[in-house]
Every structure is written in structure tokens, then in C-alpha cells.
Design an enzyme around this catalytic site. Structure first.
Site, mmCIF file in Angstrom:
data_model
loop_
_atom_site.group_PDB
_atom_site.id
_atom_site.type_symbol
_atom_site.label_atom_id
_atom_site.label_comp_id
_atom_site.label_asym_id
_atom_site.label_seq_id
_atom_site.Cartn_x
_atom_site.Cartn_y
_atom_site.Cartn_z
ATOM 1 N N SER A 267 30.285 -42.210 -19.090
ATOM 2 C CA SER A 267 30.304 -41.213 -18.019
ATOM 3 C C SER A 267 28.929 -41.115 -17.381
ATOM 4 O O SER A 267 27.909 -41.324 -18.042
ATOM 5 C CB SER A 267 30.670 -39.861 -18.634
ATOM 6 O OG SER A 267 30.376 -38.812 -17.755
ATOM 7 N N TYR B 73 28.967 -32.675 -25.181
ATOM 8 C CA TYR B 73 29.856 -33.736 -24.682
ATOM 9 C C TYR B 73 29.034 -34.932 -24.194
ATOM 10 O O TYR B 73 29.295 -36.082 -24.552
ATOM 11 C CB TYR B 73 30.737 -33.187 -23.540
ATOM 12 C CG TYR B 73 31.303 -34.274 -22.663
ATOM 13 C CD1 TYR B 73 32.304 -35.114 -23.133
ATOM 14 C CD2 TYR B 73 30.820 -34.478 -21.362
ATOM 15 C CE1 TYR B 73 32.806 -36.131 -22.334
ATOM 16 C CE2 TYR B 73 31.319 -35.485 -20.562
ATOM 17 C CZ TYR B 73 32.306 -36.319 -21.055
ATOM 18 O OH TYR B 73 32.791 -37.330 -20.272
ATOM 19 N N LYS C 23 28.684 -39.167 -25.486
ATOM 20 C CA LYS C 23 28.791 -40.401 -24.695
ATOM 21 C C LYS C 23 27.529 -41.253 -24.858
ATOM 22 O O LYS C 23 27.588 -42.469 -24.979
ATOM 23 C CB LYS C 23 29.041 -40.074 -23.215
ATOM 24 C CG LYS C 23 30.416 -39.500 -22.948
ATOM 25 C CD LYS C 23 31.522 -40.523 -23.189
ATOM 26 C CE LYS C 23 32.906 -39.928 -23.129
ATOM 27 N NZ LYS C 23 33.974 -40.860 -23.523
HETATM 28 C C1 UD1 Z 1 31.475 -32.114 -14.827
HETATM 29 C C2 UD1 Z 1 30.608 -32.072 -16.053
HETATM 30 C C3 UD1 Z 1 30.228 -33.498 -16.425
HETATM 31 C C4 UD1 Z 1 31.488 -34.337 -16.635
HETATM 32 C C5 UD1 Z 1 32.345 -34.274 -15.376
HETATM 33 C C6 UD1 Z 1 33.667 -35.002 -15.519
HETATM 34 C C7 UD1 Z 1 29.419 -29.921 -16.044
HETATM 35 C C8 UD1 Z 1 28.095 -29.251 -15.896
HETATM 36 N N1 UD1 Z 1 29.419 -31.241 -15.826
HETATM 37 O O1 UD1 Z 1 30.744 -32.742 -13.827
HETATM 38 O O2 UD1 Z 1 29.468 -33.526 -17.608
HETATM 39 O O3 UD1 Z 1 31.145 -35.676 -16.909
HETATM 40 O O4 UD1 Z 1 32.637 -32.909 -15.061
HETATM 41 O O5 UD1 Z 1 34.498 -34.377 -16.453
HETATM 42 O O6 UD1 Z 1 30.414 -29.299 -16.361
HETATM 43 N N2 UD1 Z 1 32.913 -26.798 -8.692
HETATM 44 C C9 UD1 Z 1 33.215 -25.641 -8.030
HETATM 45 N N3 UD1 Z 1 34.264 -24.892 -8.483
HETATM 46 C C10 UD1 Z 1 35.033 -25.259 -9.550
HETATM 47 C C11 UD1 Z 1 34.722 -26.462 -10.231
HETATM 48 C C12 UD1 Z 1 33.649 -27.199 -9.780
HETATM 49 O O7 UD1 Z 1 32.548 -25.268 -7.075
HETATM 50 O O8 UD1 Z 1 35.975 -24.535 -9.926
HETATM 51 C C13 UD1 Z 1 31.812 -27.642 -8.182
HETATM 52 C C14 UD1 Z 1 30.709 -27.923 -9.198
HETATM 53 O O9 UD1 Z 1 29.723 -26.936 -9.135
HETATM 54 C C15 UD1 Z 1 30.226 -29.299 -8.717
HETATM 55 C C16 UD1 Z 1 31.488 -29.952 -8.142
HETATM 56 O O10 UD1 Z 1 32.376 -28.894 -7.870
HETATM 57 O O11 UD1 Z 1 29.298 -29.162 -7.685
HETATM 58 C C17 UD1 Z 1 32.149 -30.908 -9.110
HETATM 59 O O12 UD1 Z 1 32.379 -30.253 -10.340
HETATM 60 P P1 UD1 Z 1 33.185 -30.949 -11.538
HETATM 61 O O13 UD1 Z 1 34.485 -31.437 -11.031
HETATM 62 O O14 UD1 Z 1 33.204 -29.990 -12.691
HETATM 63 O O15 UD1 Z 1 32.320 -32.236 -11.905
HETATM 64 P P2 UD1 Z 1 30.757 -32.393 -12.310
HETATM 65 O O16 UD1 Z 1 30.025 -31.146 -12.080
HETATM 66 O O17 UD1 Z 1 30.223 -33.593 -11.645
#
Ligand code: UD1
Length: 360
Positions: A124, A148, A152
């Protein structure tokens, strides 16, 4: 080749099984069922058009795994079987170490005993932690920021050590950025247990009416519109990369590590608006505080995967949203939704349907 797919009933594993079968490989699935539905098998068989072998086995169960290796002569193993929720990993780190690191060690031991020396490992972009520079190259500094992520990173390192000890062992570490979307048939897709942690499944559940509103975590990042930027990659592109990596590895004299992303950053609001266009639904949202541990901007430099494997992502964000929505609309309750007889790919001509399924 005959391939053992550990975690093959899960989100990325199931799409990869379709891609493997489409390229003529024989697939045997080992899945504990801890984070996957048994109903995925019937969907997979419908997509692949042939029976698949599925075994309910936990990779940590060395005896059961050794029995599988004794039954089939595997040419290679694809290892998807792991827990993957960041918040959950902070609450129960030992379970993550046991499943993800212990599971990988057990699998490697059984592989070694059986003389199977090709592994494709699901890593990842989390191994880069909060990267100091984008696009992120494979030689960027590695860092774990949560349990997590540590699993990895450690798993990558122990695979590397095994390769160092055995010149015939080949491993491909595939560092995924943000997998989203679903197979265009709408038959398989992402089905998170409980409240989704990731953005795309959350958006899907709001669109289908299961959740009221999206929370956007922060709008004061130094990005195009203040919201977090990520590299979303269509799961069908990601699945194809596994088959490319596997086939490349057969002729290669060493293992490799590659990023799998599009190389293009998309903000939270850009994804929300693309999804609204694809689905015709409005996604109401509130901007709330930043989520602890989040980076402003993370996207891949995917050029090494292209140079080595000839692979590049083909689906754009509109296709990701279209296919994610198609899956969610057809299956509002995920795999608990009844399998619709009318569920077919939205391609009109039957010959094109067959070609697309076979190549996906
Ligand atoms: C998250 C994990 C990462 C993991 C990846 C895939 C964290 C800090 N990081 O990454 O370790 O490898 O998922 O499983 O959890 N967002 C919103 N609202 C939401 C959900 C997300 O605004 O309800 C935003 C987040 O702040 C981010 C973006 O959407 O900017 C993507 O979020 P997400 O899908 O959780 O992925 P990652 O943050 O890249």
C-alpha cells in the site's frame, strides 16, 4: 498457471480473480471469510463462466494451508489476505500484527516447504507515511504512521529478506494508491462491513440513501480547493496490474516493487462532483475538522510500473464513479442484496459483453 489467491473473495482479490481467469490462468481461492462474503463466489462464477475452487482457510492455519499446497501444484501465490482499516488497527494492533504479519510469515513458510517461489504481495501507499514530495516514487522514504501501515512495511521487509536468502524466490510488491470502482457488470464490488472508513464507499452509501451526509475532513489544506488530494485508481486497472506483474515475474531474474496509481491527484470535492455527474444524485456534505493522520496530497509516480510491466491505468475518474455507482445501485445492501437476473454489463451487444468480461 495455477494460482493460489489468498483473500480472493475480498474486494481487490475478487476483481483480480476475474482478471486472472480472463487471461487463462487457473484460480484457487483461500479466504477466511473474516471480511468477505461467501456470496461473492456465485457472482464470480457467473462472471468467469466456469467453476472456481474456493477454500475457507485462514493463511495463519499452516496445516490447512499445507494441505492446499499438497492438493494443488501452484505456480504462484497472490496474497491479499489482510485487515486494512487504519482506525481499527490503532484500537487492536495485536490483531493486525497477528493477521497481517503472522499471516504473511505462515504463508511464506508453507510456500517454502512446498517449493513455490513466486509471490505477488498487496502492499500500500501507506508505506510512504506522509510523503515529503509528490508525485511519490518508489525510492521515497518509507515510514509507518499507524499499526496497519507498520504491518505492510514489515511484511515488505520480511519478504525482501526471504528473497535475499533464497536466490530463486521472486516477489512483486504492489503499492496500491486508492482503489475504487467496481467491475462494470455490477456483479462484484466493495462491500465494507459497518461504517466505511474510505471516501468512495461512503459517497456510494450517501448516494443510495443509507447515510444522510458525507463529512469532508478539512477544507484548509494547501490543495486545489482546500480538500485532501489522492490518487484514485479503478479496481479493474489494479486487478490487471496483478496479472501483468505475475506474468512479468515468470521471466524476470529478480523481484520488484512498483506503485499502482494513475499519477493524477483528485480532491475530495472533485470526486464528489464527478460522482454526482455519474449518478445523477446529489451528495450532501458538511465540512468538518481534518482527520488526524491525513496528508494534504498523495499521488503516485506510476512510471516504473509502465517501464517494467507495460502497465498503465486506463480508467478515468468518471469511469471509476460510473462503475462504483452501478455496483451500489444494483446492490444497495452489498452482497446481501439479491442477485438480480437482469444484472448484466451495460454493454448492449452480447459479443462485446463477453469480450469485456473476459478481458476485465
Ligand atoms: C486511508 C488510510 C490509508 C489506507 C487507505 C486505503 C488514513 C489516515 N489513511 O487513506 O492508510 O492505505 O485509506 O485503505 O486513514 N475523506 C473525507 N470523508 C470521509 C472519508 C475520507 O473527507 O468520510 C477524505 C480524507 O480526508 C482524504 C480522502 O477523503 O483526504 C481519502 O480518504 P480515504 O479514502 O480514507 O483514503 P486515504 O486517506 O488516502
Amino acid at each position: 498457471m495455477r494460482i493460489l489467491v489468498c483473500g480472493g473473495a475480498g474486494y481487490i482479490g475478487s476483481h483480480t480473480c476475474v482478471a486472472l481467469a480472463g487471461r487463462g490462468h487457473q484460480v484457487v481461492i483461500a479466504d477466511s471469510g473474516v471480511n468477505s462474503s461467501s456470496r461473492v463466489m456465485q457472482r464470480l462464477q457467473r462472471l468467469v463462466g466456469a467453476p472456481l475452487s474456493m477454500h475457507r482457510v485462514d493463511v495463519r492455519d499452516r496445516r490447512a494451508m499445507a494441505a492446499l499446497f499438497a492438493t494443488y501444484r501452484f505456480d504462484a501465490v497472490l496474497h491479499f489476505a489482510a485487515l486494512k482499516a487504519v482506525g481499527d488497527s490503532c484500537r487492536r494492533p495485536l490483531d493486525y500484527f497477528d493477521n497481517n504479519i503472522g499471516g504473511t510469515i505462515a504463508l511464506l513458510q508453507v510456500m517454502q516447504e512446498a517449493g513455490v517461489r513466486r509471490l505477488v504481495f498487496s502492499s500500500s501507499a501507506t508505506v510512504y507515511g506522509d510523503p515529503s514530495q509528490v508525485p511519490v516514487r518508489e525510492d521515497a522514504a518509507l515510514q509507518a504512521t499507524n499499526p496497519y501501515g507498520r504491518t505492510k512495511l514489515v511484511a515488505e521487509q520480511l519478504i525482501e529478506d526471504l528473497c535475499g536468502s533464497d536466490p530463486h524466490f521472486r516477489a512483486a510488491n504492489l503499492r496500491y494508491f486508492n482503489p475504487v470502482g467496481a467491475h462494470p457488470s455490477g456483479l462484484i464490488g466493495e462491500d465494507p462491513c459497518g461504517e466505511p472508513n474510505n471516501l468512495m464507499p461512503y459517497i456510494c452509501q450517501v448516494a443510495v440513501g443509507q447515510r444522510d451526509r458525507l463529512q469532508v475532513f478539512g477544507s484548509d489544506y494547501p490543495t486545489v480547493d482546500g480538500t485532501g488530494v489522492r490518487d484514485y485508481i479503478h479496481v479493474v486497472d489494479l486487478a490487471r496490474a496483478h496479472v501483468d506483474a505475475l506474468e512479468y515475474m515468470v521471466g524476470a531474474d529478480r523481484g520488484f516493487t512498483v506503485n499502482l496509481g494513475t499519477g493524477r491527484g483528485i480532491s475530495v470535492l472533485e470526486l464528489v462532483h464527478a460522482f454526482e455527474r455519474a449518478s445523477g444524485r446529489r451528495i450532501p456534505y458538511d465540512v468538518v475538522a481534518r482527520r488526524p493522520g491525513d496528508s494534504a496530497e498523495v499521488f503516485a509516480d506510476p512510471s516504473l510500473a509502465h517501464a517494467l510491466l507495460g502497465w498503465r491505468a486506463e480508467h478515468d475518474v468518471d469511469a471509476m464513479c460510473r462503475d462504483a455507482w452501478h455496483w451500489q445501485a444494483q446492490n444497495p445492501q452489498g452482497y446481501r442484496s439479491p442477485l438480480r437476473r437482469a444484472t448484466t454489463p451495460r454493454v448492449q451487444r452480447p459479443r462485446a459483453v463477453v469480450a469485456r468480461l473476459a478481458g476485465a
